[in-house]
Design an enzyme around this catalytic site. Structure first.
Site, PDB file in Angstrom:
ATOM      1  N   GLU A 256       3.477  36.118  11.938  1.00  0.00           N
ATOM      2  CA  GLU A 256       3.331  36.241  13.530  1.00  0.00           C
ATOM      3  C   GLU A 256       3.628  35.042  14.308  1.00  0.00           C
ATOM      4  O   GLU A 256       3.525  33.945  12.985  1.00  0.00           O
ATOM      5  CB  GLU A 256       1.646  37.450  13.747  1.00  0.00           C
ATOM      6  CG  GLU A 256       1.338  36.871  15.222  1.00  0.00           C
ATOM      7  CD  GLU A 256       0.282  37.409  15.436  1.00  0.00           C
ATOM      8  OE1 GLU A 256       0.001  38.084  16.659  1.00  0.00           O
ATOM      9  OE2 GLU A 256      -0.189  36.839  15.170  1.00  0.00           O
TER      10      GLU A 256
ATOM     11  N   LYS B 227       2.582  44.892  19.361  1.00  0.00           N
ATOM     12  CA  LYS B 227       0.994  44.339  19.024  1.00  0.00           C
ATOM     13  C   LYS B 227       0.211  45.741  19.945  1.00  0.00           C
ATOM     14  O   LYS B 227      -0.217  45.450  21.234  1.00  0.00           O
ATOM     15  CB  LYS B 227       1.081  43.440  18.829  1.00  0.00           C
ATOM     16  CG  LYS B 227      -0.472  43.033  18.794  1.00  0.00           C
ATOM     17  CD  LYS B 227      -0.116  41.994  18.654  1.00  0.00           C
ATOM     18  CE  LYS B 227      -1.655  41.622  17.756  1.00  0.00           C
ATOM     19  NZ  LYS B 227      -2.062  39.849  17.671  1.00  0.00           N
TER      20      LYS B 227
ATOM     21  N   CYS C 154      -0.899  41.277  12.979  1.00  0.00           N
ATOM     22  CA  CYS C 154      -2.420  40.110  12.761  1.00  0.00           C
ATOM     23  C   CYS C 154      -3.736  40.989  12.856  1.00  0.00           C
ATOM     24  O   CYS C 154      -4.322  42.536  12.162  1.00  0.00           O
ATOM     25  CB  CYS C 154      -2.022  39.220  13.303  1.00  0.00           C
ATOM     26  SG  CYS C 154      -3.350  38.388  13.187  1.00  0.00           S
TER      27      CYS C 154
END
Length: 213
Positions: A41, A116, A158
């Site tokens: 990321e 995301k 993440c």
């Protein structure tokens, strides 16, 4: 035997320096026989307040990655890059961006894009204290998988790792491998990084590739 590479970086605030490092790591992965390489990321820039600045270079970074994939004949999961527009091309409103992961095939084509879904809004017992990703980023809403030569790949980023429902939804869409490019804090990484990777592998019965800062 298929070799997959999880690339670890310590990206700073200079985009071109970070891209040079990413490129060298991708070259090493290809020379070692990897077919797929996963970048972490924020690999292009990992500095507070620089997300919108990095997003201005999204298309340049994307094109560079496409060239590298073609030159190295490598599948690349481009960790995450701040992106100024939604998958439909619409500009992200309210001066926000999206945290976007690209899967690029060896011909240099974008196989898929994932934005995301779960944004890191949390209190952490460290020097920063409060993190509020939603102040800068707009959340995605699509669960994304893509076909690869080794099976279906499910994409996460993440903080997504903390939500087993996403891993299970990816599995239900046929995923056999999950990619989790990440940039955990020092505190949360020590406590939870390995644990969460194993937990999502158990939930989904998928192989999980964690590439971290």
């Amino acid at each position: 035997m298929t070799r997959l590479a999880a690339i670890q970086m310590s990206s700073q605030d200079h985009i071109d320096t970070n891209l040079l490092h990413a490129h060298s790591q991708l070259i090493t992965a290809a020379q070692q026989g990897s077919s797929l390489a996963v970048l972490p990321e924020n690999f292009a820039c990992f500095a507070a307040g620089q997300q919108r600045h990095t997003a201005e270079r999204f298309d340049d970074i994307r094109q560079q990655l496409q060239q590298w994939a073609q030159q190295l004949q490598l599948w690349i999961v481009a960790g995450s890059i701040p992106c100024p527009y939604r998958p439909n091309g619409q500009r992200v409103p309210h001066h926000k961006v999206r945290s976007t992961s690209l899967l690029i095939d060896p011909s240099g084509q974008i196989a898929t894009r994932y934005d995301k879904i779960h944004l890191f809004d949390a209190e952490v017992a460290d020097g920063t204290g409060r993190y509020c990703e939603s102040a800068t980023f707009e959340a995605g809403e699509q669960v994304i998988t893509a076909a690869t030569p080794w099976g279906h790949l499910g994409l996460m980023i993440c903080y997504d790792l903390r939500f087993p429902e996403l891993a299970i939804a990816l599995r239900q869409q046929g995923a056999e491998i999950l990619c989790a490019p990440s940039a955990f804090t020092h505190t949360t990484g020590q406590l939870h990084w390995q644990l969460l990777l194993r937990a999502r592998a158990l939930d989904s019965q998928c192989m999980v590739i964690g590439a971290g800062q």
